[in-house]
Enzyme design. Sequence first.
Site, PDB file in Angstrom:
ATOM      1  N   GLU A 165      -7.349 -13.373  -6.746  1.00  0.00           N
ATOM      2  CA  GLU A 165      -7.517 -12.085  -7.519  1.00  0.00           C
ATOM      3  C   GLU A 165      -7.059 -10.722  -6.870  1.00  0.00           C
ATOM      4  OE1 GLU A 165     -11.440 -12.565 -10.432  1.00  0.00           O
ATOM      5  OE2 GLU A 165     -12.146 -12.025  -8.192  1.00  0.00           O
TER       6      GLU A 165
ATOM      7  N   HIS B 111     -15.736 -13.136  -2.656  1.00  0.00           N
ATOM      8  CA  HIS B 111     -15.205 -12.172  -3.648  1.00  0.00           C
ATOM      9  C   HIS B 111     -14.689 -10.812  -3.135  1.00  0.00           C
ATOM     10  CE1 HIS B 111     -15.051  -9.363  -7.051  1.00  0.00           C
ATOM     11  NE2 HIS B 111     -14.759 -10.379  -7.942  1.00  0.00           N
TER      12      HIS B 111
ATOM     13  N   ASN C 177     -17.592 -13.952 -14.411  1.00  0.00           N
ATOM     14  CA  ASN C 177     -18.190 -13.268 -13.273  1.00  0.00           C
ATOM     15  C   ASN C 177     -18.889 -12.195 -14.065  1.00  0.00           C
ATOM     16  OD1 ASN C 177     -19.210 -11.975 -11.194  1.00  0.00           O
ATOM     17  ND2 ASN C 177     -16.838 -11.626 -10.137  1.00  0.00           N
ATOM     18  N   TRP C 178     -20.333 -12.263 -14.033  1.00  0.00           N
ATOM     19  CA  TRP C 178     -20.891 -11.126 -14.662  1.00  0.00           C
ATOM     20  C   TRP C 178     -21.260  -9.874 -13.756  1.00  0.00           C
ATOM     21  CZ3 TRP C 178     -25.336 -14.001 -18.311  1.00  0.00           C
ATOM     22  CH2 TRP C 178     -24.428 -14.189 -19.381  1.00  0.00           C
TER      23      TRP C 178
ATOM     24  N   GLY D 104     -10.653  -4.981 -12.557  1.00  0.00           N
ATOM     25  CA  GLY D 104     -11.096  -4.006 -13.413  1.00  0.00           C
ATOM     26  C   GLY D 104     -10.107  -2.778 -13.599  1.00  0.00           C
TER      27      GLY D 104
HETATM   28  P1  PGA Z   1     -12.227  -8.039 -14.131  1.00  0.00           P
HETATM   29  O1  PGA Z   1     -12.817  -8.778 -13.034  1.00  0.00           O
HETATM   30  O2  PGA Z   1     -11.831  -9.158 -15.137  1.00  0.00           O
HETATM   31  O3  PGA Z   1     -13.219  -7.120 -14.742  1.00  0.00           O
HETATM   32  O4  PGA Z   1     -10.849  -7.435 -13.656  1.00  0.00           O
HETATM   33  C1  PGA Z   1     -12.589 -10.086 -12.188  1.00  0.00           C
HETATM   34  C2  PGA Z   1     -13.371 -10.301 -11.074  1.00  0.00           C
HETATM   35  O5  PGA Z   1     -13.637  -9.431 -10.191  1.00  0.00           O
HETATM   36  O6  PGA Z   1     -13.817 -11.375 -10.699  1.00  0.00           O
END
Ligand code: PGA
Length: 250
Positions: free
Chosen positions: A169, A88, A6-7, A175
Amino acid sequence: MICAANWKMNMGVDAARTFLRDFKKLLKEDEKKNFIFFPPPFLSFLFAGEDLHWGGQNVFFQKSGAWTGENSPEVLGELSARFCLVGHSERRLVFGETEEEIEKKFHLLRSLNILPVLCVGEKESEREQRDQILKRQLNFLKNFDPEAHDKKMISPEDYEGVPFIVAYEPVWAIGSGKTPSSKEINEIHQLIKNFLPVKNIPVLYGGSVTEANAVLFGKESYVDGFLVGGASLKAKSFYSIFHAGRKSFP
Ligand code: PGA
């Protein structure tokens, strides 16, 4: 195992071209099926001519019309995308996407032969009620019957018989460098799989995935792959996550 990138709104044209050049040097032909890319929409053109699985990060719940700034799921399909993220947490929390909208997007995508990757997860403040939150986010799939819904859906090559994908997630892990333990992730994936009415749904884990923790998470039996943000921006680190996690998926 599925390794999805996921960019988000990262990468420019040059950076994405460099990524693809470096990535294709690492990638072996028989590994292609394992990777899915979610580039930002303006970079889609770089993937339209590539022999790689890719998709959108978001679409609108109508095919066309006066919706300034939105992206058409139909056009996404015309560009050869066969996947799309739905719900998301950044869409839900920053852009106020509702569960009703998510449900509409999910079904519209399926009707266009685009495989939805439904993202679910609890916020930090919801950790105590995690299971209820996840069940609420998945609730619209409770009566899902692939035979009754969009019967004609053709799954993308390599994903035959898979009607959709789920990505767990936890919002607090995205992040942040923090993650649940691999045991917790496994338990949650099992809960998700048990809750869903169809049995062959891949469940990916996302949130601060790195090469180091992919080794641990990949060992868990209910982890079918990863949705990777930050660590998917460099070809080598993204490719290494696949190999680290795959050890347990011979
Ligand atoms: P991350 O993001 O790997 O930077 O924690 C994952 C996402 O939000 O899909």
